[in-house]
Write a protein that holds these residues in place. Sequence first.
Motif, PDB file in Angstrom:
ATOM      1  N   THR A 110       0.831  -1.209   0.000  1.00 45.90           N
ATOM      2  CA  THR A 110       0.000   0.000   0.000  1.00 45.90           C
ATOM      3  C   THR A 110       0.860   1.251   0.000  1.00 45.90           C
ATOM      4  OG1 THR A 110      -1.770  -1.170   1.182  1.00 45.90           O
ATOM      5  CG2 THR A 110      -1.805   1.227   1.253  1.00 45.90           C
ATOM      6  N   GLN A 111       1.898   1.277   0.815  1.00 43.47           N
ATOM      7  CA  GLN A 111       2.792   2.441   0.857  1.00 43.47           C
ATOM      8  C   GLN A 111       3.501   2.651  -0.471  1.00 43.47           C
ATOM      9  OE1 GLN A 111       4.315   3.214   5.370  1.00 43.47           O
ATOM     10  NE2 GLN A 111       5.425   1.687   4.219  1.00 43.47           N
ATOM     11  N   ARG A 120       2.535   1.830  -3.433  1.00 46.60           N
ATOM     12  CA  ARG A 120       1.630   2.196  -4.516  1.00 46.60           C
ATOM     13  C   ARG A 120       1.213   3.666  -4.467  1.00 46.60           C
ATOM     14  NH1 ARG A 120      -0.103  -2.811  -6.649  1.00 46.60           N
ATOM     15  NH2 ARG A 120       1.925  -3.503  -7.430  1.00 46.60           N
ATOM     16  N   ASP A 121       1.294   4.278  -3.301  1.00 48.11           N
ATOM     17  CA  ASP A 121       1.002   5.715  -3.177  1.00 48.11           C
ATOM     18  C   ASP A 121       2.298   6.461  -3.469  1.00 48.11           C
ATOM     19  OD1 ASP A 121       0.483   8.335  -2.366  1.00 48.11           O
ATOM     20  OD2 ASP A 121      -0.826   7.710  -0.726  1.00 48.11           O
ATOM     21  N   GLU A 143      -0.998   7.025 -10.557  1.00 46.81           N
ATOM     22  CA  GLU A 143      -1.447   5.639 -10.720  1.00 46.81           C
ATOM     23  C   GLU A 143      -0.724   4.926 -11.851  1.00 46.81           C
ATOM     24  OE1 GLU A 143      -3.550   8.258 -10.621  1.00 46.81           O
ATOM     25  OE2 GLU A 143      -4.278   7.985  -8.576  1.00 46.81           O
TER      26      GLU A 143
END
Length: 465
Positions: free
Chosen positions: A260-261, A263-264, A309
Amino acid sequence: MTRINEKRVIGSEEWCAFPELGIPAIKARVDSGAKTSSIHAFNIQTFRRSGTLWVTFEVHPIQNNRHIVIRCERPVIDKRTVKSSSGEAETRYVVSAPMKLGDELWDVELTLSNRDSMGFRMLLGREAMIDRLIVDPAGVCTLGEVTKGEIHGFYGTRQAKKSGLKIALLASNELLYSNQRLLEAGEERGHDMEFLNVTQCYMKLDAVEPDAHYRGGKLLNDLDAVITRIKPSVTFYGTALARQFESMGIYTTNTSAAITQSRDKLFALQLMLKNGINIPTTGFANSPMDTSELIDMVGGAPLIVKLLEGTQGRGVVLAETRKAAESVINAFKTLQANLLVQKFIKEADGKDLRCFVINGKVVASIERKAAPGEFRANLHQGGSAAVVKITADEKALAVKAAKILGLQVAGVDIIRSSAGPLLLEVNSSPGLEGIESATGKDIAGMIISSIEKKLHWKRDLPKEE
């Protein structure tokens, strides 16, 4: 002194046999430029027998066939540092075994090395040929061919015994090179490998008995580890599944929090700066009203516009003029897309570094070069890759970046600038094809090996006599 007419003429390729190793046929590349002969070996482990150091290893004797597996044991006679064709030094165990070539049999020394990426499972060096053989480079298999029928008769369907861990690969496309390599690498090390499509998994949230299921109702509670390769479009559900496996006490190569980290992109870059890692000057804004100041913030055009993204080079645009930059930024914002504006590093000349990190160590690195007419190095868009020796600072940066995000397996992209190495981004599901092809290293096997170490799993070794 042996006379020339007493020596046997061989070609550039020959079929050999090692009766004491249980290898009735293996094709060798004849190379008089190499001093020592080498044989393909994996799952290499040492043990003691009657006080002597022995080594056990497995061999795929037939090229492009990972299903035929021969388990071998020999005493270790030496350890040598050998330089590979890419210039990297590797310490290898050396064993001796009788080799049969044609109708002759004699002892040869063999270094043990993974030759999966090479054209031949064996290399016949000059030490084994002295006073016995003469090489005719134009000849091929001058001592006789081995047919497919003979190979089948020799080996049948001998395969590795599955007595290891139960490992699942959580991803979206089983046919991708990276996923196929991981499944193969696990199987050849004796593990029970299973592919799980992210979208075909579901879960039961329960404080006492949390469950994960696969389509058709199959329970997934008996897994030892899950290799998490979550593509960006399924990050939300994929990380939810990873959390579920973690709550069940199943080891994941990259945790849900780490993925998650990573991907941001904005958050990841902020974390890097907070921890002292340099990045290209970057701007971020929400309103089109701030476009002009955003461009000035990174030193004006040319500059890079990057979608938050985006992945694998998609969503990355070079704006060469201020007018082009304003048009691209405002067009993206009209689509309500989040983007970064980044300083263009001209001196990088369309090149960047991909460092592959596994459990806090850079195991391989390549330099990627942009295709003609492109500004960014990207293997998915016609770019090229070559082995590169990175500096101590670049290695430290790659390791630190992966650690900051909590990634056990990561592809860290670095760009060389006049101010030193700068971090571009960190990929939590790095591809294997480009880096394995360029370096000749078994990266997939290294990932499986890292799981074994994390779970303190060891292969059964022969008992000491």
